[in-house]
Design a protein around this motif. Structure first.
Motif, PDB file in Angstrom:
ATOM      1  N   ARG A   8       0.171  -7.338  -6.342  1.00 12.47           N
ATOM      2  CA  ARG A   8       1.544  -7.702  -6.658  1.00 12.47           C
ATOM      3  C   ARG A   8       2.487  -6.504  -6.521  1.00 12.47           C
ATOM      4  NH1 ARG A   8       3.319 -12.483 -10.168  1.00 12.47           N
ATOM      5  NH2 ARG A   8       1.491 -13.469  -9.321  1.00 12.47           N
ATOM      6  N   SER A   9       2.066  -5.360  -7.015  1.00 19.50           N
ATOM      7  CA  SER A   9       2.970  -4.205  -6.932  1.00 19.50           C
ATOM      8  C   SER A   9       3.052  -3.710  -5.488  1.00 19.50           C
ATOM      9  CB  SER A   9       2.555  -3.097  -7.889  1.00 19.50           C
ATOM     10  OG  SER A   9       1.286  -2.618  -7.566  1.00 19.50           O
ATOM     11  N   LEU A  10       1.982  -3.877  -4.725  1.00 16.38           N
ATOM     12  CA  LEU A  10       2.039  -3.540  -3.299  1.00 16.38           C
ATOM     13  C   LEU A  10       3.068  -4.431  -2.605  1.00 16.38           C
ATOM     14  CD1 LEU A  10       0.940  -2.192  -0.678  1.00 16.38           C
ATOM     15  CD2 LEU A  10      -0.663  -4.101  -0.547  1.00 16.38           C
ATOM     16  N   TYR A  11       3.016  -5.718  -2.912  1.00 16.24           N
ATOM     17  CA  TYR A  11       3.968  -6.654  -2.300  1.00 16.24           C
ATOM     18  C   TYR A  11       5.400  -6.287  -2.694  1.00 16.24           C
ATOM     19  CZ  TYR A  11       0.095  -9.743  -1.024  1.00 16.24           C
ATOM     20  OH  TYR A  11      -1.029 -10.272  -0.471  1.00 16.24           O
ATOM     21  N   GLN A  12       5.571  -5.919  -3.970  1.00 15.25           N
ATOM     22  CA  GLN A  12       6.918  -5.550  -4.420  1.00 15.25           C
ATOM     23  C   GLN A  12       7.420  -4.309  -3.696  1.00 15.25           C
ATOM     24  OE1 GLN A  12       6.875  -5.392  -8.676  1.00 15.25           O
ATOM     25  NE2 GLN A  12       7.049  -7.612  -8.833  1.00 15.25           N
ATOM     26  N   GLU A  13       6.492  -3.399  -3.444  1.00 18.65           N
ATOM     27  CA  GLU A  13       6.867  -2.189  -2.721  1.00 18.65           C
ATOM     28  C   GLU A  13       7.337  -2.516  -1.305  1.00 18.65           C
ATOM     29  OE1 GLU A  13       4.069   1.233  -2.367  1.00 18.65           O
ATOM     30  OE2 GLU A  13       3.938   0.909  -4.535  1.00 18.65           O
ATOM     31  N   ILE A  14       6.614  -3.416  -0.658  1.00 16.25           N
ATOM     32  CA  ILE A  14       6.990  -3.811   0.713  1.00 16.25           C
ATOM     33  C   ILE A  14       8.382  -4.444   0.710  1.00 16.25           C
ATOM     34  CG2 ILE A  14       6.441  -5.375   2.641  1.00 16.25           C
ATOM     35  CD1 ILE A  14       3.470  -4.955   1.955  1.00 16.25           C
ATOM     36  N   ILE A  15       8.621  -5.320  -0.260  1.00 10.29           N
ATOM     37  CA  ILE A  15       9.921  -6.001  -0.332  1.00 10.29           C
ATOM     38  C   ILE A  15      11.047  -4.990  -0.577  1.00 10.29           C
ATOM     39  CG2 ILE A  15      11.308  -7.609  -1.717  1.00 10.29           C
ATOM     40  CD1 ILE A  15       8.705  -9.236  -2.101  1.00 10.29           C
ATOM     41  N   ILE A  45       3.272 -11.912   4.026  1.00  6.03           N
ATOM     42  CA  ILE A  45       2.547 -12.325   2.833  1.00  6.03           C
ATOM     43  C   ILE A  45       3.127 -11.667   1.573  1.00  6.03           C
ATOM     44  CG2 ILE A  45       0.740 -10.569   2.679  1.00  6.03           C
ATOM     45  CD1 ILE A  45      -1.258 -12.894   2.585  1.00  6.03           C
ATOM     46  N   ALA A  46       3.833 -10.568   1.774  1.00  5.99           N
ATOM     47  CA  ALA A  46       4.439  -9.874   0.633  1.00  5.99           C
ATOM     48  C   ALA A  46       5.405 -10.786  -0.121  1.00  5.99           C
ATOM     49  CB  ALA A  46       5.165  -8.614   1.101  1.00  5.99           C
ATOM     50  N   LEU A  47       5.920 -11.807   0.557  1.00  9.28           N
ATOM     51  CA  LEU A  47       6.893 -12.708  -0.072  1.00  9.28           C
ATOM     52  C   LEU A  47       6.226 -13.889  -0.770  1.00  9.28           C
ATOM     53  CD1 LEU A  47       9.443 -12.468   2.808  1.00  9.28           C
ATOM     54  CD2 LEU A  47       9.974 -11.898   0.442  1.00  9.28           C
ATOM     55  N   SER A  48       4.901 -13.916  -0.791  1.00  8.05           N
ATOM     56  CA  SER A  48       4.205 -15.084  -1.335  1.00  8.05           C
ATOM     57  C   SER A  48       4.522 -15.320  -2.817  1.00  8.05           C
ATOM     58  CB  SER A  48       2.690 -14.959  -1.135  1.00  8.05           C
ATOM     59  OG  SER A  48       2.217 -13.772  -1.735  1.00  8.05           O
ATOM     60  N   GLY A  49       4.832 -14.241  -3.552  1.00  9.76           N
ATOM     61  CA  GLY A  49       5.130 -14.395  -4.975  1.00  9.76           C
ATOM     62  C   GLY A  49       6.394 -15.195  -5.235  1.00  9.76           C
TER      63      GLY A  49
END
Ligand code: ZN
Length: 148
Positions: free
Chosen positions: A5-12, A112-116
């Protein structure tokens, strides 16, 4: 899951702060504008399409972090794809955000980073605005796209 989740947030955040493909596509021959009244996001997508392939894609406009990051991630994912592949990618992305698809990194790459976002229905429109606008540009629709 929380690491992911934090990886995805970083990408966003990274794509929000340093958007890729911002501006106007080189030798653009398709264009559309989109608006998400729920959040106030505005985006313009320009494309250069030759022989059924997206040679360049860019976006500009003003929007929230999610809409900007999504437009940036989309542009990065689309450059060089065939139009048909781009439409398929949108379908997969849309299924991911509406919740009935498993997040498959091989198919979706960084998108996939936006999946959340699927946990926040209001934000789904922010994340899909650029894609709906892309579709209008590919279809040659002159009317501005609205998510409403
Ligand atoms: Zn938004």
């Amino acid at each position: 899951m929380s690491d992911l989740r934090s990886l995805y947030q970083e990408i966003i955040l990274d794509h929000y702060k340093r958007p890729r493909h911002r501006g106007v596509a080189a030798e653009a021959n398709r264009e559309a504008e989109g608006y998400n009244p729920l959040c106030g996001d505005k985006v313009r997508v320009t494309l250069s399409v030759r022989d059924g392939r997206i040679e360049d894609v860019a976006f500009d406009g003003e929007g929230c972090a999610i809409s900007t990051a999504s437009a940036s991630l989309m542009s990065e994912a689309l450059a060089g794809l065939e139009v048909e592949e781009a439409r398929q990618l949108f379908e997969r992305f849309h299924r991911l955000l509406t919740g009935d698809a498993v997040a498959d990194e091989e198919e979706l790459g960084k998108l996939i980073a936006l999946s959340g976002v699927r946990e926040y229905p209001m934000r789904v429109k922010c994340a899909t605005l650029a894609w709906h606008t892309l579709q209008a540009a590919l279809d040659g629709t002159d009317q501005a796209v609205s998510t409403e």
